[in-house]
Design a protein around this motif. Structure first.
Motif: not given
Length: 470
Positions: A40-41, A221, A339, A343, A347
């Motif tokens: 993801d980063s 998700t 993102d 995080f 959430w």
């Protein structure tokens, strides 16, 4: 009979698009097992650098465009993308610390700059093509890209990286081979770009791209426990684009821009709704539809923005580059927001549902009020310059004379203006279908139009090619 896709070189854009899918949707270029960054980063870093890459190319276009006329641009695009693609996975997998991170950033920056330059060059080509089948070739290129993607996706990692690094070279070679493709003539009556609601359209593109980034960021998700989620989503998206390509081959459309626009809002909107359905038995269906809609939007942007640049006599790199820059910036904002949401301590599944429902509402409003079929059609309408009481025959005769059409081309022009199909023209004039298509292609080139709708507008407006003035 010659194939509708006889210009195989135009499918070379598919090599670029296959690279884009591999880089943004898989861990081939940015491995999840790397020591430096997680997937993801690394994706966020790529998005940031790609956005900056398009900004750099747009700024450089003021001095260097058109890039497609510069041999150095071909070399730079292929070398930057290829070297960056090969170096990114090496940096991720075998280096640690500041040195490794610096290598990854440098490699990603090279790949991103080459990626932006190569796509802008393809846009410069599309803008001037006279085939009258630009939309079909765009769809065919994207369909070809999905075939390439799956061929590479299932290779061993080292072979997959090598194949991904080879794609920019193949795309550049195909683009260079297109330099002899027939070009259309600029319009005598240029499009007044001041009549186009640029700010509103760019804002709509930005919002849609933000929604795309949000959904792609949160889609993980929905994919819990399904290791083939991405592959199935892309297979559905590729199948949908392939089906549209086939339909465009079987039956011609009066306006390629409208054909490209139709799936965009419905596909993304329905895709988000499918993701929210509970129980989500097949969430990849929703993800696949969203991907298909966004890729259709990419093709629409390429077709329309390059055509507007050509008819308005402005830089293709500026028009097309600005539109792509806005969409990439929107995708980046959406991805970073996703993102941040996931995080955050607040959430929850309910928040995810609320965000998706807001996205559905925004898409519905955009599709009904701000970015409609009528808006797309209006991009191809300019003020009339002919007398209202002129007959269709008189209008066609005037345009044929201005465009230096042959007697046979003038006959074909009149039948096209009356809405006749290619088979009908064959029977009416007692000539072969290939001959009719050759005449139609020449008419499009001489009148500086893409498709049937552009031809009808040219007849109404009297805006034909520069050849009419010489």
């Amino acid at each position: 009979m010659r194939s509708r896709f006889e210009n195989w070189r135009l499918l070379g854009l598919g090599f670029w698009q296959a690279w884009q899918i591999i880089a943004m949707c898989t861990d081939i270029v940015a491995p999840t097992s790397g020591f430096l960054l997680d997937r993801d980063s690394a994706l966020v870093v790529l998005l940031v650098l790609m956005t900056l890459g398009y900004l750099a190319v747009v700024l450089a276009s003021r001095q260097l465009a058109p890039f497609i006329r510069r041999r150095a641009a071909y070399i730079a695009a292929s070398l930057l993308m290829t070297s960056g693609t090969a170096a990114m996975p090496l940096a991720m997998m075998f280096f640690v610390g500041p040195a490794g991170f610096a290598l990854f950033i440098f490699a990603a920056a090279c790949a991103s700059l080459g990626n932006a330059l190569l796509l802008i060059m393809w846009g410069e080509l599309w803008s001037a093509l006279a085939t009258g089948r630009v939309g079909r070739h765009l769809y065919a290129s994207y369909t070809f890209a999905f075939v390439l993607f799956f061929a590479i996706y299932f290779l061993p990692r080292l072979l997959a990286v090598a194949a991904a690094a080879l794609l920019p070279i193949l795309s550049t070679l195909a683009l260079y081979a297109c330099h002899r493709e027939p070009r259309r003539e600029p319009s005598v009556v240029p499009l007044d770009v001041r009549t186009i609601p640029v700010a509103r359209l760019l804002l709509c593109l930005f919002v849609i791209s933000v929604i795309w980034g949000l959904t792609q960021g949160m889609v993980v998700t929905f994919a819990v426990g399904d290791e083939f989620f991405t592959a199935k989503s892309l297979l559905l998206a590729g199948g949908g684009i392939g089906a549209i390509t086939l339909s465009m081959v079987v039956s011609s459309s009066p306006s390629e821009a409208l054909t490209l626009y139709r799936p965009v809002i419905p596909a993304v909107l329905v895709g988000i709704i499918l993701l929210l359905l509970q129980p989500a038995v097949y969430p990849f269906l929703g993800s696949g539809l969203i991907i298909m809609g966004i890729y259709c939007l990419d093709m629409l942007i390429m077709l329309v923005s390059t055509d507007i640049a050509f008819r308005g006599r402005i830089s293709v790199a500026l028009s097309f580059g600005l539109a792509i820059l806005v969409t990439r910036a929107g995708t980046l904002v959406g991805s970073v927001s996703a993102d941040a949401f996931m995080f955050a301590p607040f959430w929850s599944t309910q928040l995810r549902t609320d965000v998706c429902l807001i996205a559905v509402l925004l898409l519905a409003v955009i599709g009904m009020l701000f970015f409609t079929m009528a808006d797309v059609q209006q991009l191809y309408v300019t003020p009339r310059t002919q007398k209202a009481d002129e007959s269709l025959d008189q209008k066609c005769a005037a345009v044929a004379a201005m465009g230096n059409l042959t007697k046979r081309e003038a006959e074909v022009l009149l039948l096209l203006a009356r809405g006749r199909s290619i088979p009908y023209i064959c029977d009416e004039l007692h000539i072969a279908q290939g001959t009719v298509k050759h005449h139609v292609s020449n008419i499009y080139r001489k009148l500086g139009v893409y498709d049937r709708q552009g031809l009808l507008d040219a007849i109404e407006q009297g805006g034909v090619g520069k050849s009419a003035l010489t």
